[in-house]
Design a protein around this motif. Structure first.
Motif, PDB file in Angstrom:
ATOM      1  N   ASP A  65      10.424   4.853   4.591  1.00 25.06           N
ATOM      2  CA  ASP A  65       8.867   4.378   5.355  1.00 25.06           C
ATOM      3  C   ASP A  65       7.708   4.767   4.953  1.00 25.06           C
ATOM      4  O   ASP A  65       7.241   5.105   4.219  1.00 25.06           O
ATOM      5  CB  ASP A  65       9.244   4.284   6.769  1.00 25.06           C
ATOM      6  CG  ASP A  65      10.354   2.651   7.135  1.00 25.06           C
ATOM      7  OD1 ASP A  65      10.257   2.260   6.398  1.00 25.06           O
ATOM      8  OD2 ASP A  65      10.696   2.952   8.277  1.00 25.06           O
ATOM      9  N   GLN A  66       8.040   6.425   4.208  1.00 25.81           N
ATOM     10  CA  GLN A  66       6.865   7.526   4.256  1.00 25.81           C
ATOM     11  C   GLN A  66       6.873   7.467   2.693  1.00 25.81           C
ATOM     12  O   GLN A  66       5.107   7.561   2.453  1.00 25.81           O
ATOM     13  CB  GLN A  66       7.751   8.796   4.800  1.00 25.81           C
ATOM     14  CG  GLN A  66       6.716   9.581   6.966  1.00 25.81           C
ATOM     15  CD  GLN A  66       7.906  10.405   6.884  1.00 25.81           C
ATOM     16  OE1 GLN A  66       8.794  11.119   6.780  1.00 25.81           O
ATOM     17  NE2 GLN A  66       7.264  11.036   8.034  1.00 25.81           N
ATOM     18  N   ALA A  68       7.088   4.974   1.257  1.00 27.26           N
ATOM     19  CA  ALA A  68       7.107   3.803   0.871  1.00 27.26           C
ATOM     20  C   ALA A  68       5.207   3.693   1.017  1.00 27.26           C
ATOM     21  O   ALA A  68       4.540   3.195   0.124  1.00 27.26           O
ATOM     22  CB  ALA A  68       7.286   2.429   1.591  1.00 27.26           C
ATOM     23  N   SER A  69       5.354   3.946   1.978  1.00 24.72           N
ATOM     24  CA  SER A  69       3.296   3.974   2.285  1.00 24.72           C
ATOM     25  C   SER A  69       2.569   5.489   1.357  1.00 24.72           C
ATOM     26  O   SER A  69       1.212   4.363   1.117  1.00 24.72           O
ATOM     27  CB  SER A  69       3.716   5.185   4.202  1.00 24.72           C
ATOM     28  OG  SER A  69       2.301   4.457   4.529  1.00 24.72           O
ATOM     29  N   MET A  70       3.513   5.904   1.490  1.00 29.44           N
ATOM     30  CA  MET A  70       2.408   6.727   0.258  1.00 29.44           C
ATOM     31  C   MET A  70       2.202   6.055  -0.810  1.00 29.44           C
ATOM     32  O   MET A  70       1.274   6.176  -1.514  1.00 29.44           O
ATOM     33  CB  MET A  70       2.961   8.311  -0.183  1.00 29.44           C
ATOM     34  CG  MET A  70       2.484   9.165  -1.227  1.00 29.44           C
ATOM     35  SD  MET A  70       0.605   9.419  -0.581  1.00 29.44           S
ATOM     36  CE  MET A  70       1.559  10.765   0.287  1.00 29.44           C
ATOM     37  N   ARG A  71       3.112   5.483  -1.336  1.00 33.82           N
ATOM     38  CA  ARG A  71       3.167   4.548  -2.649  1.00 33.82           C
ATOM     39  C   ARG A  71       2.194   3.368  -2.497  1.00 33.82           C
ATOM     40  O   ARG A  71       1.601   3.454  -4.092  1.00 33.82           O
ATOM     41  CB  ARG A  71       4.702   4.449  -2.825  1.00 33.82           C
ATOM     42  CG  ARG A  71       6.115   5.205  -3.515  1.00 33.82           C
ATOM     43  CD  ARG A  71       6.289   4.382  -4.336  1.00 33.82           C
ATOM     44  NE  ARG A  71       7.552   5.481  -4.873  1.00 33.82           N
ATOM     45  CZ  ARG A  71       8.993   4.750  -5.192  1.00 33.82           C
ATOM     46  NH1 ARG A  71       9.669   3.908  -4.833  1.00 33.82           N
ATOM     47  NH2 ARG A  71       9.883   6.041  -5.660  1.00 33.82           N
ATOM     48  N   ALA A  72       1.918   3.133  -1.615  1.00 33.30           N
ATOM     49  CA  ALA A  72       1.018   1.866  -1.207  1.00 33.30           C
ATOM     50  C   ALA A  72      -0.373   2.111  -1.317  1.00 33.30           C
ATOM     51  O   ALA A  72      -1.375   1.970  -2.149  1.00 33.30           O
ATOM     52  CB  ALA A  72       1.994   1.435  -0.305  1.00 33.30           C
ATOM     53  N   ARG A  73      -0.556   3.449  -0.671  1.00 37.35           N
ATOM     54  CA  ARG A  73      -1.798   4.244  -0.553  1.00 37.35           C
ATOM     55  C   ARG A  73      -2.376   4.526  -1.988  1.00 37.35           C
ATOM     56  O   ARG A  73      -3.279   4.596  -2.840  1.00 37.35           O
ATOM     57  CB  ARG A  73      -1.509   5.549   0.143  1.00 37.35           C
ATOM     58  CG  ARG A  73      -1.679   4.893   1.822  1.00 37.35           C
ATOM     59  CD  ARG A  73      -2.226   5.540   2.808  1.00 37.35           C
ATOM     60  NE  ARG A  73      -1.427   7.450   2.534  1.00 37.35           N
ATOM     61  CZ  ARG A  73      -0.412   7.537   3.079  1.00 37.35           C
ATOM     62  NH1 ARG A  73      -0.189   6.343   3.895  1.00 37.35           N
ATOM     63  NH2 ARG A  73      -0.052   8.842   3.021  1.00 37.35           N
ATOM     64  N   SER A  76      -2.376   1.711  -4.140  1.00 43.50           N
ATOM     65  CA  SER A  76      -3.588   0.995  -4.486  1.00 43.50           C
ATOM     66  C   SER A  76      -5.073   1.467  -4.250  1.00 43.50           C
ATOM     67  O   SER A  76      -5.783   0.753  -5.333  1.00 43.50           O
ATOM     68  CB  SER A  76      -4.047   0.185  -2.874  1.00 43.50           C
ATOM     69  OG  SER A  76      -4.113   1.725  -2.169  1.00 43.50           O
TER      70      SER A  76
END
Length: 80
Positions: A65-66, A68-73, A76
């Motif tokens: 999850d961490q 995935a969150s970093m990749r999303a940030r 974007s």
């Protein structure tokens, strides 16, 4: 201060000469400034790598999850 002699390719030597003319700093000063920045960058990078290896050896990893969150940030920010 100790001396260091470098044989530079002509294009790099010309770039130093051009910078010398535009900002009033000598080629030697510019070379020292670049070397200082590079050495500081390498020290910082080495310290970060050593810390990451230490943490990995201790079993400290990011969760899925961490990551995935970093990749999303990151994606974007780079998307637009």
């Amino acid at each position: 201060m100790t001396g260091l002699s470098l044989n530079l390719p002509e294009d790099l030597s010309n770039s130093f000469a051009d910078l010398d003319k535009t900002n009033g700093q000598t080629a030697s000063y510019l070379a020292m400034d670049v070397l200082r920045d590079y050495i500081e960058h390498e020290k910082t990078l080495t310290a970060q790598i050593e810390l990451a290896v230490k943490e990995a050896n201790e079993g400290k990893f990011a969760t899925d999850d961490q990551v995935a969150s970093m990749r999303a940030r990151c994606w974007s920010r780079n998307a637009g």
